[in-house]
Design a protein around this motif. Structure first.
Motif, PDB file in Angstrom:
ATOM      1  N   VAL A 113       0.843  -1.209   0.000  1.00  0.00           N
ATOM      2  CA  VAL A 113       0.000   0.000   0.000  1.00  0.00           C
ATOM      3  C   VAL A 113       0.873   1.252   0.000  1.00  0.00           C
ATOM      4  O   VAL A 113       0.556   2.246  -0.667  1.00  0.00           O
ATOM      5  CB  VAL A 113      -0.969  -0.016   1.209  1.00  0.00           C
ATOM      6  CG1 VAL A 113      -1.743   1.295   1.302  1.00  0.00           C
ATOM      7  CG2 VAL A 113      -1.922  -1.198   1.102  1.00  0.00           C
TER       8      VAL A 113
ATOM      9  N   GLY B  59      -9.358   6.794   3.673  1.00  0.00           N
ATOM     10  CA  GLY B  59      -8.450   5.833   4.295  1.00  0.00           C
ATOM     11  C   GLY B  59      -8.347   4.568   3.467  1.00  0.00           C
ATOM     12  O   GLY B  59      -8.649   4.570   2.266  1.00  0.00           O
ATOM     13  N   GLY B  60      -7.919   3.469   4.098  1.00  0.00           N
ATOM     14  CA  GLY B  60      -7.781   2.202   3.379  1.00  0.00           C
ATOM     15  C   GLY B  60      -8.428   1.076   4.169  1.00  0.00           C
ATOM     16  O   GLY B  60      -8.380   1.070   5.401  1.00  0.00           O
TER      17      GLY B  60
ATOM     18  N   THR C  23      -3.037   2.454  11.959  1.00  0.00           N
ATOM     19  CA  THR C  23      -3.535   1.200  11.386  1.00  0.00           C
ATOM     20  C   THR C  23      -4.075   0.287  12.488  1.00  0.00           C
ATOM     21  O   THR C  23      -3.663   0.381  13.649  1.00  0.00           O
ATOM     22  CB  THR C  23      -2.441   0.451  10.587  1.00  0.00           C
ATOM     23  OG1 THR C  23      -1.378   0.086  11.473  1.00  0.00           O
ATOM     24  CG2 THR C  23      -1.880   1.292   9.456  1.00  0.00           C
TER      25      THR C  23
ATOM     26  N   ALA D 253      -0.518   7.666   8.790  1.00  0.00           N
ATOM     27  CA  ALA D 253      -1.720   6.856   9.021  1.00  0.00           C
ATOM     28  C   ALA D 253      -1.585   6.022  10.285  1.00  0.00           C
ATOM     29  O   ALA D 253      -0.504   5.538  10.611  1.00  0.00           O
ATOM     30  CB  ALA D 253      -1.963   5.935   7.823  1.00  0.00           C
TER      31      ALA D 253
ATOM     32  N   ASN E  39       0.023   8.404  -1.181  1.00  0.00           N
ATOM     33  CA  ASN E  39      -0.894   8.731  -0.086  1.00  0.00           C
ATOM     34  C   ASN E  39      -2.227   7.990  -0.204  1.00  0.00           C
ATOM     35  O   ASN E  39      -2.729   7.756  -1.300  1.00  0.00           O
ATOM     36  CB  ASN E  39      -1.178  10.238  -0.064  1.00  0.00           C
ATOM     37  CG  ASN E  39      -0.006  11.021   0.507  1.00  0.00           C
ATOM     38  OD1 ASN E  39       1.070  10.449   0.733  1.00  0.00           O
ATOM     39  ND2 ASN E  39      -0.207  12.294   0.743  1.00  0.00           N
ATOM     40  N   LEU E  40      -2.780   7.669   0.961  1.00  0.00           N
ATOM     41  CA  LEU E  40      -4.092   7.025   0.999  1.00  0.00           C
ATOM     42  C   LEU E  40      -5.169   8.045   0.632  1.00  0.00           C
ATOM     43  O   LEU E  40      -5.002   9.242   0.877  1.00  0.00           O
ATOM     44  CB  LEU E  40      -4.360   6.488   2.403  1.00  0.00           C
ATOM     45  CG  LEU E  40      -3.564   5.244   2.793  1.00  0.00           C
ATOM     46  CD1 LEU E  40      -3.417   5.139   4.300  1.00  0.00           C
ATOM     47  CD2 LEU E  40      -4.232   3.995   2.234  1.00  0.00           C
TER      48      LEU E  40
ATOM     49  N   LEU F 212       3.218   5.164   5.360  1.00  0.00           N
ATOM     50  CA  LEU F 212       1.796   5.208   4.977  1.00  0.00           C
ATOM     51  C   LEU F 212       1.243   6.556   5.415  1.00  0.00           C
ATOM     52  O   LEU F 212       1.164   6.826   6.623  1.00  0.00           O
ATOM     53  CB  LEU F 212       1.027   4.086   5.681  1.00  0.00           C
ATOM     54  CG  LEU F 212       1.406   2.657   5.319  1.00  0.00           C
ATOM     55  CD1 LEU F 212       0.867   1.671   6.359  1.00  0.00           C
ATOM     56  CD2 LEU F 212       0.868   2.313   3.935  1.00  0.00           C
TER      57      LEU F 212
END
Ligand code: ATP
Ligand code: ZN
Ligand code: MG
Length: 302
Positions: free
Chosen positions: A128, A138-139, A267, A265, A133-134, A257
């Motif tokens: 990822v 988000g993801g 997680t 980010a 960038n996400l 991330l």
């Protein structure tokens, strides 16, 4: 004979697990696999509306990513590496001679670029990160992999090669902790639907050595890991059938991330131990699936 041996022996006798001669390395019958497939469809049904991106990696991962993950700092005792013969014809002759006389022929094996995957989410983070960038939302990812952990045991619920189904969420702290809480609630409901009584408890990972004790205490103090427990081999020590992990921004900063605004980010990941869930079902409802309670069969097979 203790309880553990007898449940494992009953599973062997029923043909649900197939003895390979190695503790924690088992074949599985068609019936055992059908239970796992049915439970995975239940997971799909519950999680399906969330729009997770599905990815499937093989049970081996890029060794460079594994090294960067820091796994050897925390869990060197569990890791498995893939080594191969890389020698000449002459080396091959001495290899065969070595095997012939029963000496250690594995010493000449060299490390390949592949290590065995220790948890389904490990190959995801670098994948990822490579995308940039996400997005603002988000993801959210849906994973499943065989995982290897070197922890041989007579407890059928502690295997060396087992499957982990995971959802991984990336975003702000609030976003990923909400995700984790949602799956804790869903996990309890799902297990209730298949007739299993569960408890949720705070937990820690088995960090190696004396320094590891501090990491484990820290993980507990900060409520970073919860487990959904179901008695399988022991009522006093129920087995973790799901884990709910909040990594804060540890993986985000390690792998780069970032969110759309450039911030790191956070997680979280939620893991289902698929063999353990199947074993919990067999332990509680019996080894004959056709004799399971009707409501449990309905929840699994409609
Ligand atoms: P335990 O405390 O029992 O060792 P864990 O904390 O190591 O479990 P995780 O690292 O959180 O477990 O792994 C995610 C899920 O994978 C667990 O909730 C469990 O259901 C399953 N799992 C972990 N180790 C094994 C194993 N050796 N055999 C089968 N399933 C496992
Ligand atoms: Zn994970
Ligand atoms: Mg463990």
């Amino acid at each position: 004979m203790d309880m553990q041996t007898s449940f494992l022996d009953r599973l062997f006798e029923a043909g649900l697990l197939i003895d390979t001669g190695i503790d924690g390395l088992y074949g599985r019958s068609g019936q055992f696999e059908e239970v796992i497939a049915a439970f995975e469809r239940l997971i799909d049904k519950v999680g399906g509306g969330d729009g997770a991106e599905a990815m499937r990696f093989p049970p081996g991962m890029n060794r460079a990513f594994f090294e960067k993950s820091g796994y050897m700092k925390s869990f060197p005792q569990l890791a498995g590496t893939v080594h191969s013969f890389c020698g000449s014809e002459l080396d091959h002759v001495s290899l065969l001679q070595c095997m012939e006389v029963g000496e250690d022929w594995t010493k000449g094996q060299e490390a390949t670029d592949i290590v065995l995957t220790p948890a389904a989410c490990y190959p995801l983070y670098p994948t990822v990160a490579k995308r940039g960038n996400l997005p603002k939302t988000g993801g959210l990812f849906d994973l499943q992999s065989y995982c290897f952990r070197h922890e041989p045991s007579k407890d059928p619920a502690r295997q060396q090669l087992f499957r982990m189904r995971e959802y991984v969420c990336m975003g702000t702290e609030e976003h990923v902790t909400d995700f984790r809480q949602r799956w804790m609630d869903r996990g309890v409901e799902m297990m209730k639907a298949v007739g299993l009584d569960v408890t949720i408890d705070i937990a820690n990972d088995p960090f190696f050595g004396r320094a590891g004790k501090m990491l484990a205490n820290n993980q507990r103090d900060q409520n970073l890991k919860f487990e959904l427990l179901i008695p399988i081999t022991s009522a006093a020590n129920p087995t973790a059938c799901m884990s709910f992990n909040y990594h804060q921004d540890a993986f985000g900063s390690k792998w780069g991330l970032n969110l759309e605004d450039g911030s790191v980010a956070h997680t979280a990941c939620v893991g289902f131990g698929l063999e353990r869930i199947a074993l919990a079902l067999f332990h509680h409802h019996g080894l004959e699936v056709k004799e399971w309670p009707a409501n449990v069969r309905k929840a699994l097979w409609g």
